[in-house]
Write an enzyme that holds these catalytic residues in place. Structure first.
Site, PDB file in Angstrom:
ATOM      1  N   ASP A 487       0.650  -1.129   0.103  1.00 39.00           N
ATOM      2  CA  ASP A 487       0.104  -0.244   0.266  1.00 39.00           C
ATOM      3  C   ASP A 487       0.877   1.266  -0.356  1.00 39.00           C
ATOM      4  O   ASP A 487       0.405   2.041  -0.088  1.00 39.00           O
ATOM      5  CB  ASP A 487      -0.714  -0.238   1.139  1.00 39.00           C
ATOM      6  CG  ASP A 487      -1.881  -0.318   0.652  1.00 39.00           C
ATOM      7  OD1 ASP A 487      -2.545  -0.433  -0.035  1.00 39.00           O
ATOM      8  OD2 ASP A 487      -3.002  -0.852   2.160  1.00 39.00           O
TER       9      ASP A 487
HETATM   10  C1  GLC Z   1      -1.120  -3.752   5.320  1.00 39.96           C
HETATM   11  C2  GLC Z   1      -2.590  -3.592   4.772  1.00 39.96           C
HETATM   12  C3  GLC Z   1      -2.800  -4.738   3.117  1.00 39.96           C
HETATM   13  C4  GLC Z   1      -1.401  -3.929   2.482  1.00 39.96           C
HETATM   14  C5  GLC Z   1      -0.283  -3.961   3.818  1.00 39.96           C
HETATM   15  C6  GLC Z   1       0.788  -4.232   3.178  1.00 39.96           C
HETATM   16  O1  GLC Z   1      -1.682  -4.821   6.388  1.00 39.96           O
HETATM   17  O2  GLC Z   1      -3.660  -3.931   5.553  1.00 39.96           O
HETATM   18  O3  GLC Z   1      -3.620  -4.402   2.525  1.00 39.96           O
HETATM   19  O4  GLC Z   1      -1.512  -5.225   1.407  1.00 39.96           O
HETATM   20  O5  GLC Z   1      -0.115  -3.817   5.424  1.00 39.96           O
HETATM   21  O6  GLC Z   1       0.779  -2.688   3.014  1.00 39.96           O
HETATM   22  C1  GLC Z   2      -1.535   0.026   4.403  1.00 37.00           C
HETATM   23  C2  GLC Z   2       1.069  -0.235   5.346  1.00 37.00           C
HETATM   24  C3  GLC Z   2       0.020   1.279   6.266  1.00 37.00           C
HETATM   25  C4  GLC Z   2      -0.133   2.277   5.351  1.00 37.00           C
HETATM   26  C5  GLC Z   2      -1.353   1.652   4.867  1.00 37.00           C
HETATM   27  C6  GLC Z   2      -2.208   2.623   4.408  1.00 37.00           C
HETATM   28  O1  GLC Z   2      -1.430  -0.421   5.756  1.00 37.00           O
HETATM   29  O2  GLC Z   2       0.599  -0.921   6.236  1.00 37.00           O
HETATM   30  O3  GLC Z   2       1.831   1.822   6.407  1.00 37.00           O
HETATM   31  O4  GLC Z   2      -0.048   3.420   6.257  1.00 37.00           O
HETATM   32  O5  GLC Z   2      -1.828   0.641   4.467  1.00 37.00           O
HETATM   33  O6  GLC Z   2      -3.948   2.229   4.158  1.00 37.00           O
END
Ligand code: GLC
Ligand code: GLC
Length: 814
Positions: A487
């Site tokens: 993300d």
């Molecule tokens: C968090 C989010 C997930 C994403 C991951 C890596 O676990 O919930 O959707 O793939 O972060 O960014």
């Molecule tokens: C995921 C990631 C986090 C980010 C978020 C945004 O959870 O782990 O670092 O801020 O996505 O939606």
């Protein structure tokens, strides 16, 4: 050092010191009424939606860290001394403190000056309430006169509004007290048809419902004035902060034990029957009274607890293993499975790190969560799949999140995360492999929740696949959109404004930046879809998918390979990310795990090379970091990933969600030792001995462990609600232990450490109990299978057609 121990027989983690490095929590409830509870009785409760139906108040990020809870106080009415058996909020140095976190319940207590007290908290099945059973024993040689107090603070329902809108909220609180039961009815007079209640089995006690009357002016929960005085005041809350507090006097002879039951519950009334008498403003309590009568009786509370135990025995009994490794056993048999149910129930909404007012249900997260719970809750998995698919867009793309109460896509976050649609294919495939329920593919499902737009679910999968084909970039790799699984890799964002969301700000046209990760995911999902199509007799269609998969495989080799490992992506300038040419972020875990998991390069050595490089550059003793070298500054073209300090989160933290991709990749190459070694590095039970460093609960996975670039290398954060739960469960159960569901039946394909003589397992699958014994006779992974003594070719137990409900499966590994 440790703060407790595993009681595997009881399926409990027993915390023996209250001052754990962080609050160590557990979940109450598994259907509609939920709570989180820490080892010192902190936490809160809610009905269905942690934001909109918050029942009790909690103060996130408070000091001390964990505040707001289900607090019990005891007062010795002779010495006038008072304390909390759960340590918080009074923090007395009690003896024999313990918190037993079990499956859907927690029992917390201690002894103080000869008075032993424990409270067992749980939510009975099929009820919207929680039971606290307080047991007090006098271990003194003389009679004891004790006052007990139990207290909660009501939240004014909308947890977000509750923490911000004080100009209104300080004036709206309302309660009723009838027959010693406290009813919280804020906003009930107008648009709410629900109320909460707090009751006790103790007769003739006193109560308080106004916080200030209970605590006293300028005091906190550590020293309530009314507890100090030994007498509640009978206050009725008008505005300010409605609470529920009950007092009961206990006379205890030496050795005597008494129990008091408390019930905190939630009730809805039909609009036409809200008031009694009709036309009054008094809550109609007729639906609550029989429930109270039932559970305030300790025998009925015990019976409800027993049913809860049986419920978890049933769920966990579906898959049990006995391996030479205790950490593997307890995670597979108890805690990892339990955590998978929590991620299913909670998604990412309410934990110590998720405030319950933030995210909706993630499309990609929820599909991945299926991998971990589908065997325990197949019917609910099916519902979840249909809900998710109904938020898919006609293009095949998906809303990134949806709101569980409305089941609609979340417009604030929108769509355009180009990996999302493929997780639907993977989720549906997992469902069919588990259940054999092919009918789900014919289920009519809307797009974007629009009536009239229904197609069979199967077409949703077709559109998911096509979505990527319609969005290929300059190298023929999938365009990344707003982000892929990571993300925080926001290649079309280019944000220089504080507070802007990296995920929803898009400043680039999105026609250049490509994701090698989505390419790997496409190859994986494409094979799953092809297998489903072939099973349905659609051979030409299956062949078409496989041809696209083959093409993508070639593109990855040509444009996604960096010489020693898989590239991560191309940015908006067409420059490589995750390449030896980069100054920072030269190698990433995601593509090296996922491309191999998808089968790319297994035959020609690319896969082996990628895993070798992963080991060399990314593996640490605390797990595999996300990339190296960490980004030391902010890169406008990369986005959020470079916003985190080095070693945290996506910037070279150990993201425990993607470590299992490498674990599975190792098993695909037949490397059982390597796979299990990686598995053990992040296994929370195996890390129990370093709890001072790890800091999070030793019984559940955390999303992240700080990477080697962080000063706190090895410290975990964001426990409980993470895709880590499902992926690690899937990796150990289906790939290392190799008890794998397939479209054709149960496959037995272990890739275990060479030193293991074997293991046994019991798996209930499609209504049949499989008693499995794996015996090692050689160092390899070759399988010779017998089913009820009869040799079977290959490694799949063929579906039973003769009505057998239990079979013995024996596999010789050589
Ligand atoms: C968090 C989010 C997930 C994403 C991951 C890596 O676990 O919930 O959707 O793939 O972060 O960014
Ligand atoms: C995921 C990631 C986090 C980010 C978020 C945004 O959870 O782990 O670092 O801020 O996505 O939606």
């Amino acid at each position: 050092m440790k703060y407790g121990f595993f009681d595997d027989l009881k399926r409990e983690y027993v915390i023996t010191q209250p001052d754990t490095p962080l609050p160590w929590i557990n979940y109450l409830g598994c259907q509609a009424y939920f709570g989180i509870i820490s080892n010192t009785a902190g936490g809160y409760s809610f009905y269905r939606d942690a934001r909109l139906r918050r029942i009790t108040r909690y103060r996130y990020n408070n000091v001390p860290l964990d505040f707001g809870g289900r607090y019990v106080y005891l007062r010795d009415d002779e010495s006038k001394e008072f304390w909390s058996p759960s340590w918080q909020p009074t923090r007395h140095n009690a003896e024999d403190y313990s918190c037993r976190h079990g499956m859907g319940y927690s029992t917390i207590g201690s002894s103080y000056k000869g008075i032993e007290a424990h409270t067992r908290y749980f939510v009975p099945l099929d009820e919207n309430l929680e039971i606290w059973q307080l047991t007090v024993t006098n271990r003194r040689s003389t009679k004891a006169t004790i006052s007990s107090f139990a207290s909660i603070e009501f939240c004014l329902w909308d947890a977000q509004d509750d923490t911000t809108n004080f100009q209104r909220n300080f004036s709206i609180g309302q309660v009723e007290v009838e027959d010693g039961v406290i009813y919280h009815k804020t906003e009930y007079r107008e648009r709410r048809d629900h109320f909460a209640y707090f009751a006790t089995s103790a007769k003739g006690g006193s109560f308080d419902t106004q916080r200030e009357s209970f605590l006293g002016r300028n005091r906190g929960w550590d020293k309530p004035a009314a507890v100090e005085a030994g007498q509640l005041t009978g206050s009725i809350a008008h505005g300010w902060a409605p609470i529920g507090a009950h007092q009961a006097k206990l006379e205890l002879a030496p050795g005597e034990t008494k129990q008091i039951v408390f019930i905190l519950g939630y009730q809805e009334n039909p609009v036409a029957e809200k008031f009694d008498p009709p036309g009054s403003q008094i809550i109609n309590k007729k639906r609550v009274k029989p429930t109270l009568a039932k559970y305030l009786n300790p025998a009925n509370a015990d019976a409800a607890f027993e049913l809860l135990r049986q419920y978890w025995d049933g769920l966990l009994g579906i898959f049990q293993v006995n391996t030479p490794d205790v950490h593997t056993n307890r995670m597979v048999n108890i805690w990892n499975a339990y955590q998978c149910m929590a991620t299913f129930n909670m998604s990412r909404s309410a934990s110590f790190y998720e405030s319950g007012i933030g995210r909706g249900l993630g499309f990609r997260d929820s599909n991945q969560d299926l991998l971990g719970f589908v065997h325990m809750a197949p019917i609910r998995a099916r519902e979840r799949i249909v809900d998710l698919a109904a938020t898919q867009l006609p293009t095949g793309g998906a809303y990134h999140q949806y709101q569980p109460l409305t089941k609609r896509g979340n417009n604030d976050v929108g769509s355009g995360f180009n990996d999302d649609p493929h997780w639907l294919i993977i989720g549906v495939a997992a469902y069919i492999k588990e259940t054999g329920d092919w009918s789900i593919l014919d289920e009519p499902v809307q797009y974007d929740n629009t009536p009239g737009s229904e197609t069979p679910l199967y077409e949703h999968l077709q559109r998911s696949f096509q979505y990527t084909l319609d969005r290929l970039g300059p190298h023929g790799l999938p365009l990344i959109g707003r982000a892929d699984w990571n993300d925080c890799l926001n290649l079309n964002c280019f944000s220089d404004t504080p507070g802007q969301s990296f995920q929803t700000t898009t400043n680039k046209d999105g026609k250049v930046a490509e994701s090698v990760f989505i390419a790997g995911l496409f190859v994986h999902a494409g094979q799953e879809l092809a297998a489903i199509a072939a099973h349905r007799g659609l051979n030409a269609e299956a062949a078409k998918y496989l041809a696209e998969v083959e093409k993508m495989d070639q593109v990855v080799r040509k444009h996604g390979w960096d010489g020693e490992w898989f590239l991560r992506a191309y940015d908006d300038f067409g420059a490589k990310i995750g390449s030896k040419e980069c100054e920072e972020g030269k190698i990433f875990i995601e593509t090296n795990g996922y491309c191999v998991l998808a089968g790319i390069g297994l035959e020609d050595g690319l896969a082996a090379k990628a895993l070798e490089s992963t080991r060399k550059h990314l593996a640490t003793k605390h797990g595999i970091v996300l990339q190296q070298p960490a980004y030391s500054r902010y890169y406008l073209n990369l986005g959020e990933i470079s916003s985190y300090p080095p070693g945290y989160k996506e910037n070279a933290g150990i993201f425990c969600h993607n470590n299992p991709w490498v674990i599975i990749a190792e098993t695909r190459l037949g490397h059982g030792d390597e796979a299990h070694d990686y598995y053990s590095r992040i296994n929370p039970s195996a890390r129990e001995g370093i709890s001072d460093l790890h800091r999070c609960e030793p019984y559940v996975y955390a999303q992240m462990i700080a990477g080697r670039d962080a000063p706190t290398h090895g410290e975990a954060k964001n426990s409980w609600l993470t895709g880590t739960a499902a992926w690690n469960y899937y990796a150990i159960a289906q790939w290392i232990l190799g008890i794998r569901t397939s479209l054709d039946g149960l496959q037995i394909a272990p890739v275990i450490p060479k030193s293991w003589p074997g293991f046994t397992a019991t798996r209930t699958y499609r209504g049949v109990v499989y008693k499995i014994t794996i015996e090692r006779q050689g160092e390899g992974n070759n399988i010779a299978l017998t089913v009820d003594g009869a040799p079977v070719a290959g490694n799949v137990v063929p579906p039973l057609t003769d009505g057998r409900k239990e079979v013995t499966v024996k596999a010789i590994l050589s």
